[in-house]
Design a protein around this motif. Structure first.
Motif, short mmCIF file in Angstrom:
data_model
loop_
_atom_site.label_atom_id
_atom_site.label_comp_id
_atom_site.label_asym_id
_atom_site.label_seq_id
_atom_site.Cartn_x
_atom_site.Cartn_y
_atom_site.Cartn_z
N ALA A 728 0.84 -1.21 0.00
CA ALA A 728 0.00 0.00 0.00
C ALA A 728 0.87 1.25 0.00
O ALA A 728 0.58 2.23 -0.70
CB ALA A 728 -0.92 0.00 1.21
N PHE A 729 1.94 1.22 0.78
CA PHE A 729 2.85 2.38 0.83
C PHE A 729 3.51 2.62 -0.52
O PHE A 729 3.64 3.77 -0.97
CB PHE A 729 3.91 2.16 1.90
N LEU A 730 3.94 1.56 -1.20
CA LEU A 730 4.60 1.71 -2.50
C LEU A 730 3.66 2.30 -3.54
O LEU A 730 4.09 2.97 -4.48
CB LEU A 730 5.13 0.34 -2.97
N ILE A 731 2.37 2.04 -3.38
CA ILE A 731 1.38 2.64 -4.29
C ILE A 731 1.09 4.09 -3.88
O ILE A 731 1.01 4.98 -4.73
CB ILE A 731 0.07 1.82 -4.27
N ALA A 732 0.97 4.32 -2.57
CA ALA A 732 0.56 5.65 -2.09
C ALA A 732 1.65 6.69 -2.23
O ALA A 732 1.38 7.86 -2.53
CB ALA A 732 0.14 5.55 -0.62
N ALA A 733 2.91 6.30 -2.03
CA ALA A 733 4.01 7.28 -2.00
C ALA A 733 4.11 8.10 -3.28
O ALA A 733 4.14 9.34 -3.22
CB ALA A 733 5.33 6.57 -1.69
N PRO A 734 4.17 7.48 -4.47
CA PRO A 734 4.25 8.32 -5.68
C PRO A 734 3.01 9.16 -5.92
O PRO A 734 3.10 10.30 -6.40
CB PRO A 734 4.47 7.30 -6.81
N LEU A 735 1.82 8.63 -5.58
CA LEU A 735 0.59 9.41 -5.75
C LEU A 735 0.61 10.64 -4.84
O LEU A 735 0.27 11.75 -5.26
CB LEU A 735 -0.64 8.55 -5.43
N ALA A 736 1.01 10.43 -3.58
CA ALA A 736 1.06 11.55 -2.63
C ALA A 736 2.13 12.56 -3.04
O ALA A 736 1.92 13.77 -2.93
CB ALA A 736 1.35 11.01 -1.23
N TRP A 737 3.27 12.07 -3.52
CA TRP A 737 4.34 12.98 -3.97
C TRP A 737 3.85 13.86 -5.11
O TRP A 737 4.08 15.07 -5.11
CB TRP A 737 5.56 12.17 -4.41
N TRP A 738 3.13 13.28 -6.06
CA TRP A 738 2.63 14.05 -7.21
C TRP A 738 1.61 15.09 -6.75
O TRP A 738 1.70 16.27 -7.11
CB TRP A 738 1.99 13.10 -8.21
N ALA A 739 0.65 14.67 -5.90
CA ALA A 739 -0.41 15.59 -5.45
C ALA A 739 0.17 16.73 -4.63
O ALA A 739 -0.19 17.91 -4.82
CB ALA A 739 -1.46 14.83 -4.66
N MET A 740 1.08 16.42 -3.72
CA MET A 740 1.60 17.46 -2.83
C MET A 740 2.63 18.35 -3.54
O MET A 740 2.82 19.50 -3.14
CB MET A 740 2.20 16.83 -1.58
N SER A 741 3.28 17.84 -4.58
CA SER A 741 4.14 18.71 -5.39
C SER A 741 3.30 19.79 -6.06
O SER A 741 3.72 20.95 -6.15
CB SER A 741 4.89 17.88 -6.44
N LYS A 742 2.11 19.41 -6.51
CA LYS A 742 1.19 20.39 -7.10
C LYS A 742 0.77 21.42 -6.05
O LYS A 742 0.69 22.62 -6.34
CB LYS A 742 -0.05 19.68 -7.65
N TYR A 743 0.50 20.96 -4.83
CA TYR A 743 0.10 21.88 -3.75
C TYR A 743 1.23 22.86 -3.44
O TYR A 743 1.00 24.07 -3.29
CB TYR A 743 -0.26 21.07 -2.52
N LEU A 744 2.45 22.38 -3.35
CA LEU A 744 3.58 23.23 -2.98
C LEU A 744 3.95 24.23 -4.06
O LEU A 744 4.64 25.21 -3.80
CB LEU A 744 4.79 22.36 -2.62
N GLN A 745 3.49 23.99 -5.29
CA GLN A 745 3.77 24.94 -6.36
C GLN A 745 3.13 26.30 -6.11
O GLN A 745 3.53 27.31 -6.69
CB GLN A 745 3.29 24.38 -7.71
N ASP A 746 2.13 26.35 -5.24
CA ASP A 746 1.50 27.62 -4.89
C ASP A 746 2.40 28.48 -4.01
O ASP A 746 2.12 29.65 -3.78
CB ASP A 746 0.17 27.38 -4.15
N TYR A 747 3.45 27.89 -3.48
CA TYR A 747 4.41 28.62 -2.64
C TYR A 747 5.68 28.92 -3.44
O TYR A 747 6.27 28.02 -4.04
CB TYR A 747 4.81 27.79 -1.41
N LYS A 748 6.07 30.19 -3.45
CA LYS A 748 7.33 30.54 -4.07
C LYS A 748 8.51 30.07 -3.20
O LYS A 748 9.59 29.80 -3.70
CB LYS A 748 7.42 32.05 -4.29
N TYR A 749 8.28 30.02 -1.90
CA TYR A 749 9.31 29.58 -0.96
C TYR A 749 8.72 28.41 -0.17
O TYR A 749 7.76 28.58 0.57
CB TYR A 749 9.72 30.73 -0.03
N ARG A 750 9.29 27.21 -0.37
CA ARG A 750 8.64 26.01 0.14
C ARG A 750 9.66 24.97 0.59
O ARG A 750 10.85 25.06 0.30
CB ARG A 750 7.77 25.41 -0.97
N ILE A 751 9.13 23.98 1.29
CA ILE A 751 9.96 22.87 1.74
C ILE A 751 10.22 21.92 0.58
O ILE A 751 9.56 21.99 -0.46
CB ILE A 751 9.28 22.09 2.89
N THR A 752 11.17 21.02 0.75
CA THR A 752 11.38 19.94 -0.21
C THR A 752 10.77 18.67 0.38
O THR A 752 10.80 18.46 1.59
CB THR A 752 12.87 19.73 -0.49
#
Length: 792
Positions: A728-752
């Motif tokens: 389940a983790f191996l499936i969830a990790a890339p999906l979560a990474w993609w979704a949250m990368s989109k979320y963080l794009q709203d920040y000019k200054y953000r975490i990695t």
């Protein structure tokens, strides 16, 4: 027949109370989330859709095409008048100028009442109420606001100011400047509109309230200066935008012809367009929509998991029914009836939970959402059918296809009900969804923590902000002297706003008498000589400006220097001109960059300069140890300095936290939904482990008799679920990474997004699952093997 199905279903549920309870709770939690998310989405989609001819209503906005593209929901103040006079494509056009945090004073003899209106006051042309149809319950719609010194207020405001008395004809005073007579009362503004002003006054009084030059100034834009228009039937937005281009050609010259653009925005886009002034992003609504679907799927998966696990226990019942002549479809519909009964109970529970939870959701969003029972009934009916068939179809088909001879001889095994292969897929699906939400929660928390703890380039702690309603030099000097005598006061600065603020002024900039202005604007901050010291701004070149009442020197920031491709020392002594060269002075210092917006936006080129006419805030750096005595003393000094005004104060860090209000709301929702997803998943795990414990009773007894310890028995249960959680983790990790990368794009200054975030997620999931599986497994492992073998 249906009655018989329901009766048998009820008996089966009474016989298997634990199975029924887990199924009902899981479905109820999923459906509750679905109902709340449906209410939230439908509420936002309903914004301003009640206006007559709303499909023809548009708002003008400004674009600047220079160093990138900038946008503002405001327009130059004369644009509305020019559009109305020069073009015939609109039926009505109205200007409305909004101000916030206004003081309203009502005087009756010696009785004086003061009210601070956060939503403010709007100077409004009368055509506005023909374009946006807010119902008028008192007054003449044809004449309201057509004359100077008139006001229109809502029922709520009328009752707030005058109680049960008649508000018509009463006089209110705006900011101790202008009297207005109430000539109309509007029906209370509905909650699903972005027009939150509740006091509208005559536009013809604008000259008295602000600078008269604004009426003919095409070079400045105040975000509160809006223009609404009702286009004629058949007129397209392309025609309106073409009119905007023609106004640019008429009123601008030189490079401004390419820089300025005026466009029109449909009414139904205002609530969602975050590039302008919307607070709700459509992508967040889509995210909530999919979260709702995932939670309902998780609940249905939970049901299917438990139902198929229970199927073997009912094999003899199915065998007898088939021998007695029951058809597969009858068995199928019997199980669907059982599922429908569980779903019906779950929906009743879900509606009750939704009703109890909605006030908290309203408090979170500062909204006034209510259930639209007509829409909600349709939604519940659809979700009921979907859940019943999504949850009941597969288990029903499994029961219906049992071979009666094998069922009666007890020769059916796990493979006949989908075996663990099916349940593996279902458990993986559940926990993949849960882990996506957990990872999302951790990333949002990390970004908000970064936003609140990162070095902003200035000092935000223990700074109190007091409003300055007047710019009288004598009063300001006296106020400074009295405040500086209060215990705990370390520094005092008069300024327009603190370094980071939601209210900013930008203008064109000319450096070193160059032939033309730079292709970017500059953020101007009027402040006295104590500004740098009060907020801890650091000079990296030159010096601070000397005390002055008007602009004689500038201090700029690093970004300004970088935009010019120069070094900090290179700009010292150079001439800087702003506001169309109305203000010109040398640069005497460069400060280290500081954030002037939230982390959602980039640091702007900034200039700081003295000009007492622009001061609207008194910033006081205090020792928090003396706050209990300092704050009341500030109030006394302020009230004695401005006796006709209403006192208020705010800490700077609270002001900055407002930047991330929507992010905090999103975090609270994701936390809640992640928790619910985990609870549903754990209910399913507990049910499955309980079933496994019953099925493996003899095996566990034999193992214990042969010397197996408790640890090996626990591993018998745990190894299967560990494997599934990792998948389940191996499936969830890339999906979560993609979704949250989109979320963080709203920040000019953000975490990695580092590996630590995913490690925390999998550890949390393992801990939660281990507690769930471990409890039931220990009970099975500690059971007396003699009793276990005898029971078989």
């Amino acid at each position: 027949m249906i009655k018989n199905y329901i009766k048998i279903a009820w008996r089966n549920l009474k016989r298997n109370k634990a199975y029924a309870a887990i199924s009902v709770i899981g479905l109820a939690l999923g459906i509750t989330c679905g109902i709340l998310i449906f209410t939230l989405i439908s509420y936002n989609l309903s914004f301003d859709n009640f206006h007559k001819n709303g499909d023809r209503v548009y708002r003008a906005y400004t674009e600047w095409h220079d160093d990138g593209v900038g946008r503002s929901s405001g327009v130059p103040q004369p644009l509305g008048k020019a559009f109305r006079n020069d073009f015939s494509i609109a039926e009505k056009t109205a200007r409305i100028i909004n101000f916030r945090d206004n003081l309203i004073t009502i005087t009756k003899g010696s009785d004086i009442k003061k009210f601070k209106e956060e939503t403010g006051v709007a100077f409004t042309e009368p055509e506005f109420f023909d374009i946006l149809t807010f119902p008028l319950i008192s007054g003449n719609k044809k004449t309201i606001l057509t004359h100077p010194n008139e006001a229109v207020v809502t029922q709520k405001i009328a009752h707030k100011y005058f109680g049960d008395g008649n508000a018509m004809g009463q006089v209110i005073k705006l900011d101790n400047k202008i009297n207005f007579t109430i000539t109309g009362i509007l029906k209370d503004i509905p909650p699903n509109t972005d027009r939150r002003q509740e006091i509208y006054v005559s536009y013809s009084n604008m000259d008295q309230y602000t600078d008269k030059e604004r009426e003919n100034n095409w070079g400045g834009v105040y975000s509160g200066s809006e223009v609404f228009t009702l286009l004629k039937p058949g007129t397209t937005i392309e025609q309106a935008n073409a009119a905007g281009d023609m106004m640019v050609k008429k009123h601008y010259t030189g490079r401004d012809l390419k820089v300025w653009k005026f466009k029109f925005q449909p009414l139904n886009d205002i609530h969602f367009n975050t590039e302008l002034d919307a607070s709700v992003d459509r992508k967040y609504l889509w995210a909530l929509f999919f979260i709702g679907i995932f939670l309902i799927i998780t609940a249905c998966v939970n049901f299917v998991n438990l139902a198929t696990a229970q199927a073997l226990n009912r094999s003899k019942e199915v065998g007898i029914r088939k021998v007695l002549g029951s058809l597969p479809r009858q068995l199928f519909w019997q199980f669907i009836a059982e599922t429908a009964l569980i779903t019906f109970v779950a929906i009743i529970l879900a509606v009750a939970l939704s009703f109890l939870t909605l006030p908290s959701i309203n408090q979170l969003f500062t909204s006034e959402m209510q259930f639209n029972w007509a829409q909600l009934s349709v939604f519940i009916a659809i979700i009921s059918v979907v859940v019943v068939f999504l949850s009941g179809s597969y288990p029903g088909l499994v029961l219906a296809r049992f071979q009666p001879i094998m069922a009666l001889k007890s020769k059916l095994s796990q493979k006949h009900v989908g075996g663990f292969s099916l349940r593996r897929v279902l458990v993986v699906t559940q926990f993949s969804i849960s882990q996506v939400l957990i990872i999302g929660t951790i990333i949002i928390v990390s970004q908000l923590h970064y936003s609140q703890t990162a070095d902003l380039g200035f000092r935000k702690d223990a700074v109190v902000l007091l409003p300055l309603p007047q710019n009288d030099k004598a009063k300001l000097t006296t106020m400074r002297n009295r405040l500086s005598e209060i215990q705990g006061v370390e520094n005092i600065s008069f300024c327009y706003r603190p370094p980071a603020s939601q209210s900013n002024n930008s203008t064109g900039v000319n450096y070193d008498n160059r032939a033309e202005e730079e292709h970017w604007g500059i953020n101007t901050k009027t402040a006295d000589e104590n500004y740098l010291k009060t907020f801890g701004l650091k000079l990296i070149a030159g010096r601070n400006f000397f005390p002055a009442d008007s602009t004689r020197e500038f201090v700029v920031n690093e970004t300004f220097v970088k935009k010019l491709n120069l070094k900090p020392q290179d700009v010292i002594g150079k001439i800087l001109s702003i506001n169309g060269k109305h203000t010109t002075a040398p640069i005497v210092g460069v400060v280290k960059d500081f954030y002037n917006y939230s982390f959602h936006g980039e640091i702007s080129p900034i200039c700081i300069m003295p000009d007492y006419r622009g001061y609207s805030t008194c910033a006081i750096k205090i020792n928090m140890g003396s706050a209990k005595t300092s704050l009341p003393a500030f109030e006394r000094v302020w009230n004695e300095t401005f006796p006709e005004e209403l006192y208020s104060y705010e800490f700077l860090d609270d002001s900055i936290n407002k930047f991330y209000q929507m992010d905090n709301i999103l975090l609270r929702l994701i936390e809640a939904f992640a928790g619910i997803a985990v609870v549903i998943g754990c209910l399913g795990l507990y049910g499955l482990v309980s079933f496994m414990a019953v099925r493996k009773t003899k095996e566990i007894g034999v193992r214990k008799v042969l010397g197996a310890n408790i640890g090996s028995i626990l591993w018998l249960f745990g190894k299967e679920f560990c494997r599934l959680l990792i998948i389940a983790f191996l499936i969830a990790a890339p999906l979560a990474w993609w979704a949250m990368s989109k979320y963080l794009q709203d920040y000019k200054y953000r975490i990695t997004i580092g590996p630590g975030i995913f490690l925390i997620s999998i550890l949390l999931t393992f801990i939660i699952a281990s507690i769930t599986v471990g409890y039931r497994s220990i009970l099975a492992a500690l059971a007396n093997p003699v009793k276990s073998l005898r029971s078989e």
